[in-house]
Design a protein around this motif. Structure first.
Motif, PDB file in Angstrom:
ATOM      1  N   PRO A 183       0.828  -1.215   0.000  1.00  0.00           N
ATOM      2  CA  PRO A 183       0.000   0.000   0.000  1.00  0.00           C
ATOM      3  C   PRO A 183       0.858   1.259   0.000  1.00  0.00           C
ATOM      4  N   LEU A 184       0.315   2.299  -0.575  1.00  0.00           N
ATOM      5  CA  LEU A 184       0.926   3.638  -0.570  1.00  0.00           C
ATOM      6  C   LEU A 184       2.365   3.637  -1.100  1.00  0.00           C
ATOM      7  N   THR A 185       2.573   2.956  -2.216  1.00  0.00           N
ATOM      8  CA  THR A 185       3.877   3.030  -2.890  1.00  0.00           C
ATOM      9  C   THR A 185       3.916   4.156  -3.916  1.00  0.00           C
ATOM     10  N   GLU A 186       2.735   4.589  -4.376  1.00  0.00           N
ATOM     11  CA  GLU A 186       2.692   5.549  -5.476  1.00  0.00           C
ATOM     12  C   GLU A 186       2.556   6.979  -4.950  1.00  0.00           C
ATOM     13  N   PRO A 187       3.300   7.923  -5.538  1.00  0.00           N
ATOM     14  CA  PRO A 187       3.313   9.289  -4.983  1.00  0.00           C
ATOM     15  C   PRO A 187       1.940   9.957  -4.990  1.00  0.00           C
ATOM     16  N   GLU A 188       1.100   9.612  -5.968  1.00  0.00           N
ATOM     17  CA  GLU A 188      -0.230  10.219  -6.029  1.00  0.00           C
ATOM     18  C   GLU A 188      -1.094   9.759  -4.847  1.00  0.00           C
ATOM     19  N   ALA A 189      -1.025   8.463  -4.525  1.00  0.00           N
ATOM     20  CA  ALA A 189      -1.786   7.932  -3.382  1.00  0.00           C
ATOM     21  C   ALA A 189      -1.239   8.485  -2.065  1.00  0.00           C
ATOM     22  N   VAL A 190       0.077   8.588  -1.963  1.00  0.00           N
ATOM     23  CA  VAL A 190       0.706   9.153  -0.759  1.00  0.00           C
ATOM     24  C   VAL A 190       0.272  10.602  -0.564  1.00  0.00           C
ATOM     25  N   ALA A 191       0.233  11.369  -1.651  1.00  0.00           N
ATOM     26  CA  ALA A 191      -0.185  12.778  -1.567  1.00  0.00           C
ATOM     27  C   ALA A 191      -1.607  12.892  -1.031  1.00  0.00           C
ATOM     28  N   MET A 192      -2.499  11.995  -1.503  1.00  0.00           N
ATOM     29  CA  MET A 192      -3.887  12.040  -1.052  1.00  0.00           C
ATOM     30  C   MET A 192      -4.007  11.624   0.416  1.00  0.00           C
ATOM     31  N   ALA A 193      -3.288  10.599   0.817  1.00  0.00           N
ATOM     32  CA  ALA A 193      -3.323  10.154   2.218  1.00  0.00           C
ATOM     33  C   ALA A 193      -2.781  11.241   3.137  1.00  0.00           C
ATOM     34  N   ASP A 194      -1.683  11.877   2.734  1.00  0.00           N
ATOM     35  CA  ASP A 194      -1.088  12.944   3.551  1.00  0.00           C
ATOM     36  C   ASP A 194      -2.031  14.145   3.673  1.00  0.00           C
ATOM     37  N   LEU A 195      -2.700  14.475   2.568  1.00  0.00           N
ATOM     38  CA  LEU A 195      -3.652  15.589   2.588  1.00  0.00           C
ATOM     39  C   LEU A 195      -4.754  15.346   3.611  1.00  0.00           C
ATOM     40  N   VAL A 196      -5.288  14.135   3.601  1.00  0.00           N
ATOM     41  CA  VAL A 196      -6.385  13.792   4.521  1.00  0.00           C
ATOM     42  C   VAL A 196      -5.901  13.789   5.971  1.00  0.00           C
ATOM     43  N   LYS A 197      -4.742  13.206   6.209  1.00  0.00           N
ATOM     44  CA  LYS A 197      -4.205  13.157   7.588  1.00  0.00           C
ATOM     45  C   LYS A 197      -3.974  14.567   8.132  1.00  0.00           C
ATOM     46  N   LYS A 198      -3.520  15.447   7.263  1.00  0.00           N
ATOM     47  CA  LYS A 198      -3.204  16.811   7.676  1.00  0.00           C
ATOM     48  C   LYS A 198      -4.468  17.626   7.974  1.00  0.00           C
ATOM     49  N   ASN A 199      -5.558  17.329   7.267  1.00  0.00           N
ATOM     50  CA  ASN A 199      -6.742  18.182   7.342  1.00  0.00           C
ATOM     51  C   ASN A 199      -7.915  17.603   8.114  1.00  0.00           C
ATOM     52  N   SER A 200      -7.938  16.304   8.307  1.00  0.00           N
ATOM     53  CA  SER A 200      -8.993  15.679   9.103  1.00  0.00           C
ATOM     54  C   SER A 200     -10.391  16.144   8.674  1.00  0.00           C
ATOM     55  N   TYR A 201     -10.746  15.812   7.437  1.00  0.00           N
ATOM     56  CA  TYR A 201     -12.018  16.275   6.855  1.00  0.00           C
ATOM     57  C   TYR A 201     -13.222  15.667   7.565  1.00  0.00           C
ATOM     58  N   ASP A 202     -14.324  16.407   7.531  1.00  0.00           N
ATOM     59  CA  ASP A 202     -15.588  15.902   8.070  1.00  0.00           C
ATOM     60  C   ASP A 202     -16.254  14.917   7.116  1.00  0.00           C
ATOM     61  N   CYS A 203     -15.960  15.058   5.819  1.00  0.00           N
ATOM     62  CA  CYS A 203     -16.603  14.213   4.808  1.00  0.00           C
ATOM     63  C   CYS A 203     -15.749  14.260   3.551  1.00  0.00           C
ATOM     64  N   VAL A 204     -15.630  13.120   2.847  1.00  0.00           N
ATOM     65  CA  VAL A 204     -14.921  13.106   1.566  1.00  0.00           C
ATOM     66  C   VAL A 204     -15.807  12.482   0.493  1.00  0.00           C
ATOM     67  N   LEU A 205     -15.657  13.004  -0.730  1.00  0.00           N
ATOM     68  CA  LEU A 205     -16.363  12.478  -1.897  1.00  0.00           C
ATOM     69  C   LEU A 205     -15.347  12.241  -3.004  1.00  0.00           C
ATOM     70  N   ALA A 206     -15.263  10.990  -3.462  1.00  0.00           N
ATOM     71  CA  ALA A 206     -14.385  10.643  -4.577  1.00  0.00           C
ATOM     72  C   ALA A 206     -15.255  10.447  -5.818  1.00  0.00           C
ATOM     73  N   PHE A 207     -15.012  11.261  -6.835  1.00  0.00           N
ATOM     74  CA  PHE A 207     -15.806  11.221  -8.067  1.00  0.00           C
ATOM     75  C   PHE A 207     -15.191  10.229  -9.055  1.00  0.00           C
ATOM     76  N   HIS A 208     -15.977   9.218  -9.412  1.00  0.00           N
ATOM     77  CA  HIS A 208     -15.581   8.210 -10.396  1.00  0.00           C
ATOM     78  C   HIS A 208     -16.682   8.109 -11.446  1.00  0.00           C
ATOM     79  N   THR A 209     -16.488   7.240 -12.437  1.00  0.00           N
ATOM     80  CA  THR A 209     -17.551   6.831 -13.357  1.00  0.00           C
ATOM     81  C   THR A 209     -17.430   5.315 -13.523  1.00  0.00           C
ATOM     82  N   GLN A 210     -18.482   4.578 -13.708  1.00  0.00           N
ATOM     83  CA  GLN A 210     -19.823   4.933 -14.087  1.00  0.00           C
ATOM     84  C   GLN A 210     -20.788   4.021 -13.329  1.00  0.00           C
ATOM     85  N   GLY A 211     -22.110   4.227 -13.470  1.00  0.00           N
ATOM     86  CA  GLY A 211     -23.089   3.371 -12.828  1.00  0.00           C
ATOM     87  C   GLY A 211     -24.322   4.085 -12.285  1.00  0.00           C
TER      88      GLY A 211
END
Length: 299
Positions: A183-211
């Protein structure tokens, strides 16, 4: 919609995204734009921040390369929101100035810039042979989901990653589904994990497609307010709310497990990825309902 920014009229790559973000900064000096990390190829991953409230909401798009339309949706939503804030106009019949005072909105519109560029523009010359080998010799990358290393960024998070690794095929870098060797070998995933840890969001929404559906639970870690918010999202979008799917190691899975707060994976539109631009306005309408419901919801 501000047509001068050409939002929603054609697919845009990382370079076009940067141009639009720079235009946002020029037109709306009250927003903040941060670099949260860099992609494998060194492209800065941008975060747009709007508002100064105590409620913290995060949204992201293009975890998957061939889901680049999610970047366009998020940028269009941000554009609508900024126009409504500055012009005093309505967004889906509502005034939004109070939201600026109550909510700090974080948006990462393109988590996977290298992958999006690969899908839309083809590979950089120095990586052509390598990515074609992962792509079974084909130079058609239209269905590529992974980052440029052939690792699926939404299978990179430490929420039962081992189970994901056991269940997933293939077992080596590929256009889709390979969760990496850890887990977390890729810099993009690490950046997202670090962002969340730093900010402690109340809610997150990940936008994907489709369904035309969305997923809101993970292994029973989700709090009670997740269900209330899911019902509201269902009402305003017409999308189906699904509590559990047999999936692990995703961004929202990890967020729910780690923070016990509401997290959502939104599957916009319907069809085969990448979805056609002819669906854009329909997708945007449903996404706008969810966007405003998330900002308005009393967490």
């Amino acid at each position: 919609m501000d047509q001068s920014l050409n939002i929603g009229t054609y697919a845009y790559d990382y370079k076009k995204l940067v141009k639009i973000i720079n235009e946002f900064k020029r037109k709306y000096p009250f927003i903040a734009v941060n670099t949260i990390g860099n992609s494998v190829l060194g492209n800065p991953i941008h975060e747009i921040k709007i508002g100064k409230g105590s409620k913290k909401i995060h949204m992201n798009g293009s975890f998957h390369a061939n889901e680049w339309i999610t970047t366009m949706v998020l940028i269009s939503l941000v554009n609508h929101y900024l126009l409504a804030l500055t012009n005093g106009t309505l967004m889906r019949g509502s005034k939004v100035l109070n939201l600026y005072q109550e909510v700090e909105l974080s948006v990462v519109p393109m988590v996977n810039p290298d992958g999006v560029d690969l899908v839309l523009n083809g590979p950089p010359d120095h990586l052509r042979e390598e990515v074609m080998r992962m792509n079974e010799g084909s130079d058609d990358f239209i269905h590529w989901k992974a980052n440029i290393n052939g690792i699926d960024l939404n299978n990179q998070f430490p929420a039962n990653w081992d189970i994901c690794r056991q269940n997933k095929q293939p077992k080596s870098p590929a256009p889709r589904d390979f969760p990496g060797h850890a887990p977390l070998t890729e810099p993009e995933a690490v950046a997202m994990a670090d962002l969340v840890k730093k900010n402690s969001y109340d809610c997150v929404l990940a936008f994907h497609t489709q369904g035309e559906e969305f997923y809101w639970g993970y292994e029973g870690y989700e709090p009670s307010e997740s269900e209330k918010l899911a019902k509201e999202f269902e009402r305003v979008s017409g999308y189906q709310a699904i509590r559990y799917v047999n999936s692990h190691a995703g961004f929202k899975d990890w967020f729910i497990q780690e923070f016990k707060r509401p997290g959502f994976t939104l599957e916009l539109g319907k069809g085969i990825n990448p979805l056609p631009l002819s669906q854009f306005l329909k997708i945007l309408k449903s996404a706008e309902g969810i966007f405003l419901a998330a900002l308005n919801f009393d967490l």
